[in-house]
Design a protein around this motif. Sequence first.
Motif, PDB file in Angstrom:
ATOM      1  N   MET A 140       0.814  -1.180  -0.074  1.00 55.98           N
ATOM      2  CA  MET A 140      -0.015   0.075  -0.259  1.00 55.98           C
ATOM      3  C   MET A 140       0.850   1.203  -0.110  1.00 55.98           C
ATOM      4  O   MET A 140       1.688   1.496   0.925  1.00 55.98           O
ATOM      5  N   PRO A 141       0.602   2.070  -1.068  1.00 54.39           N
ATOM      6  CA  PRO A 141       1.499   3.446  -0.926  1.00 54.39           C
ATOM      7  C   PRO A 141       1.214   4.326   0.027  1.00 54.39           C
ATOM      8  O   PRO A 141       0.187   4.322   0.395  1.00 54.39           O
ATOM      9  N   ARG A 142       2.203   4.934   0.370  1.00 52.12           N
ATOM     10  CA  ARG A 142       1.870   6.039   1.736  1.00 52.12           C
ATOM     11  C   ARG A 142       1.378   7.333   1.122  1.00 52.12           C
ATOM     12  O   ARG A 142       1.791   7.793  -0.081  1.00 52.12           O
ATOM     13  N   VAL A 143       0.319   7.927   1.359  1.00 49.11           N
ATOM     14  CA  VAL A 143      -0.080   9.053   1.067  1.00 49.11           C
ATOM     15  C   VAL A 143       0.487  10.169   1.686  1.00 49.11           C
ATOM     16  O   VAL A 143       0.469  10.390   2.880  1.00 49.11           O
ATOM     17  N   ARG A 144       1.208  11.085   0.684  1.00 52.62           N
ATOM     18  CA  ARG A 144       1.648  12.287   1.260  1.00 52.62           C
ATOM     19  C   ARG A 144       0.814  13.204   1.483  1.00 52.62           C
ATOM     20  O   ARG A 144      -0.077  13.588   0.381  1.00 52.62           O
ATOM     21  N   SER A 145       1.120  14.180   2.500  1.00 54.01           N
ATOM     22  CA  SER A 145       0.445  15.494   2.605  1.00 54.01           C
ATOM     23  C   SER A 145       0.275  16.387   1.639  1.00 54.01           C
ATOM     24  O   SER A 145       1.395  16.324   1.088  1.00 54.01           O
ATOM     25  N   ALA A 146      -0.450  17.156   1.707  1.00 51.49           N
ATOM     26  CA  ALA A 146      -0.113  18.584   0.835  1.00 51.49           C
ATOM     27  C   ALA A 146       1.162  19.313   1.302  1.00 51.49           C
ATOM     28  O   ALA A 146       1.589  19.827   0.354  1.00 51.49           O
ATOM     29  N   ALA A 147       1.182  19.439   2.694  1.00 53.48           N
ATOM     30  CA  ALA A 147       2.510  20.087   3.046  1.00 53.48           C
ATOM     31  C   ALA A 147       3.664  19.353   2.621  1.00 53.48           C
ATOM     32  O   ALA A 147       4.581  19.890   2.356  1.00 53.48           O
ATOM     33  N   ARG A 199       4.075  17.412   0.060  1.00 52.82           N
ATOM     34  CA  ARG A 199       4.128  17.747  -1.471  1.00 52.82           C
ATOM     35  C   ARG A 199       4.687  18.987  -1.723  1.00 52.82           C
ATOM     36  O   ARG A 199       5.480  19.184  -2.478  1.00 52.82           O
ATOM     37  N   GLU A 200       4.171  20.066  -0.967  1.00 48.96           N
ATOM     38  CA  GLU A 200       4.630  21.440  -1.115  1.00 48.96           C
ATOM     39  C   GLU A 200       6.183  21.446  -0.666  1.00 48.96           C
ATOM     40  O   GLU A 200       6.963  22.364  -1.246  1.00 48.96           O
ATOM     41  N   ASP A 201       6.532  20.911   0.263  1.00 45.16           N
ATOM     42  CA  ASP A 201       7.887  20.805   0.715  1.00 45.16           C
ATOM     43  C   ASP A 201       8.885  20.077  -0.456  1.00 45.16           C
ATOM     44  O   ASP A 201      10.063  20.613  -0.849  1.00 45.16           O
ATOM     45  N   ASP A 202       8.321  18.955  -0.858  1.00 42.59           N
ATOM     46  CA  ASP A 202       8.877  18.262  -2.015  1.00 42.59           C
ATOM     47  C   ASP A 202       9.202  19.305  -3.126  1.00 42.59           C
ATOM     48  O   ASP A 202      10.313  19.578  -3.749  1.00 42.59           O
ATOM     49  N   ALA A 203       8.077  19.995  -3.591  1.00 43.68           N
ATOM     50  CA  ALA A 203       8.249  21.059  -4.710  1.00 43.68           C
ATOM     51  C   ALA A 203       8.992  22.137  -4.387  1.00 43.68           C
ATOM     52  O   ALA A 203       9.948  22.593  -5.291  1.00 43.68           O
ATOM     53  N   HIS A 204       9.080  22.513  -3.316  1.00 44.68           N
ATOM     54  CA  HIS A 204       9.958  23.641  -2.941  1.00 44.68           C
ATOM     55  C   HIS A 204      11.346  23.408  -3.012  1.00 44.68           C
ATOM     56  O   HIS A 204      12.295  24.024  -3.497  1.00 44.68           O
ATOM     57  N   ARG A 205      11.642  22.208  -2.482  1.00 42.55           N
ATOM     58  CA  ARG A 205      13.069  21.739  -2.417  1.00 42.55           C
ATOM     59  C   ARG A 205      13.466  21.557  -3.904  1.00 42.55           C
ATOM     60  O   ARG A 205      14.777  21.916  -4.198  1.00 42.55           O
ATOM     61  N   ALA A 206      12.664  21.068  -4.818  1.00 43.38           N
ATOM     62  CA  ALA A 206      13.095  20.852  -6.330  1.00 43.38           C
ATOM     63  C   ALA A 206      13.318  22.189  -6.934  1.00 43.38           C
ATOM     64  O   ALA A 206      14.006  22.476  -7.487  1.00 43.38           O
ATOM     65  N   PHE A 207      12.461  23.138  -6.440  1.00 44.36           N
ATOM     66  CA  PHE A 207      12.537  24.543  -7.066  1.00 44.36           C
ATOM     67  C   PHE A 207      13.818  25.216  -6.470  1.00 44.36           C
ATOM     68  O   PHE A 207      14.450  25.754  -7.573  1.00 44.36           O
ATOM     69  N   CYS A 208      14.177  25.060  -5.387  1.00 42.16           N
ATOM     70  CA  CYS A 208      15.511  25.703  -4.843  1.00 42.16           C
ATOM     71  C   CYS A 208      16.566  25.003  -5.433  1.00 42.16           C
ATOM     72  O   CYS A 208      17.762  25.632  -5.610  1.00 42.16           O
ATOM     73  N   THR A 209      16.528  23.821  -5.889  1.00 40.88           N
ATOM     74  CA  THR A 209      17.429  23.078  -6.466  1.00 40.88           C
ATOM     75  C   THR A 209      17.770  23.631  -7.897  1.00 40.88           C
ATOM     76  O   THR A 209      18.928  23.737  -8.428  1.00 40.88           O
ATOM     77  N   ASP A 210      16.572  23.699  -8.542  1.00 38.79           N
ATOM     78  CA  ASP A 210      16.700  24.096  -9.922  1.00 38.79           C
ATOM     79  C   ASP A 210      16.950  25.630 -10.171  1.00 38.79           C
ATOM     80  O   ASP A 210      17.800  26.203 -11.036  1.00 38.79           O
ATOM     81  N   LYS A 211      16.296  26.671  -9.046  1.00 31.88           N
ATOM     82  CA  LYS A 211      16.578  27.964  -9.218  1.00 31.88           C
ATOM     83  C   LYS A 211      16.866  28.486  -7.809  1.00 31.88           C
ATOM     84  O   LYS A 211      16.138  29.073  -7.176  1.00 31.88           O
ATOM     85  N   PRO A 212      18.196  28.475  -7.519  1.00 27.00           N
ATOM     86  CA  PRO A 212      18.562  28.754  -6.004  1.00 27.00           C
ATOM     87  C   PRO A 212      18.320  30.133  -5.945  1.00 27.00           C
ATOM     88  O   PRO A 212      17.874  30.619  -4.685  1.00 27.00           O
TER      89      PRO A 212
END
Length: 401
Positions: A276-283, A285-298
């Motif tokens: 059963m896959p773990r369901v990640r919260s909106a928070a 997911r936002e943290d993951d997106a923010h980390r990816a954003f910061c890696t791509d555009k510091p």
Amino acid sequence: MSVFRLFLVAALAAGLASAEEAPRAQDTREYELVQGTLGERDPAKRLATLETWRQEYPSTALGEMRAKLYLQTYREAGRHADAVAAAERVLELAPEDFAAHYTLASLAPALGSIDEADRARAERSARELLDGGIATQFDLSNKPTGVTADAWESARVQSEAASLRTLGWLAMERKQPAEAQSELERALRIDPTSAQASYWLAQSVLAQRDPGKNELAFFSLARAATLTGPGELPAESREQIRAYLQKTYQAFAGTLDGLDEIERLAALSALPPAEMPRVRSAAEREDDAHRAFCTDKPLACVYENLRAALTGPDGPQTWAELQEKVTPQIELYVVGNEPADRPLALRLSPQKGGKAEVVLKLSNRLRAPIPAGRAVRVEGVARALGREPFLLTLEGGRVLP
């Protein structure tokens, strides 16, 4: 044939026709009424015959049999409250009667909201069944002739699962969600075909407000909403539960992504599998997106973090520390040049074509405007801050190569 009718009808017929020491009808008329009751399949007609029997023979040696026939008839007619009252009458005559205990246990949820005395009565009967009543009733030595071993075992399983479901429901009624979860999981391991048990399980898990159990709640709602066949809920209920599932899932996850996989798995089993896959919260997911954003555009990330600090609860302190100091290098999009031909200032936004959030007053006039939509790296001295709407003014600014 239902669990109830499977053992009760056979037992009644056997009891009337067998042992010489068994109670007998007073006369031919009572015998005819008894036979007419046993032979009638329509509950309404059978009840009419029972009423005639009771009126003509208020006192009878066959009182226990008649009480059981009332119980059977009320159950088949869907008259749950009358069936419960009949079960209590049977227990006065036969305190260990399986059918009566099964009725009190299994019908409690169908009665809706009941008082604590009725809850206690249902719990006693459910535990009576689970603590030996079911094993005794469904011993193979008690199997009626003509009933297959598989059917007899299936009835035993259904009886056990129904008793556990009632204990789970009772725990829910008493605001004991963790106990309800435990009983309902046991019920579903025994009988995975009950959509109602899955729905109750979801409710009991959600009531605990434990994010670590969200996967079980979402899975159980999906199971209740999608299960068809034996044990399914009405189509209208399934639609309502699925709508509630989507709303609850999106409120937690911020998206419906991943819900289709949970629904696929819920169609295969009553409880979540190991994969059963773990369901990640909106928070999350936002943290993951923010980390990816910061890696791509510091440098764009530097501005996001600065803006968040300035608008957060400690914003005044952050501004006091930043004011009149050179900002870190940040990256923004040009949305305007002032003046348009040889700008002395740039209006900048974190989004291409967005609303200006930074005014950069340049230390040196530019020879040509910078096209709108181009990303630039800049720095300057923090001079002014508007909060509503947000507007940061930098002076002595530079556009960096």
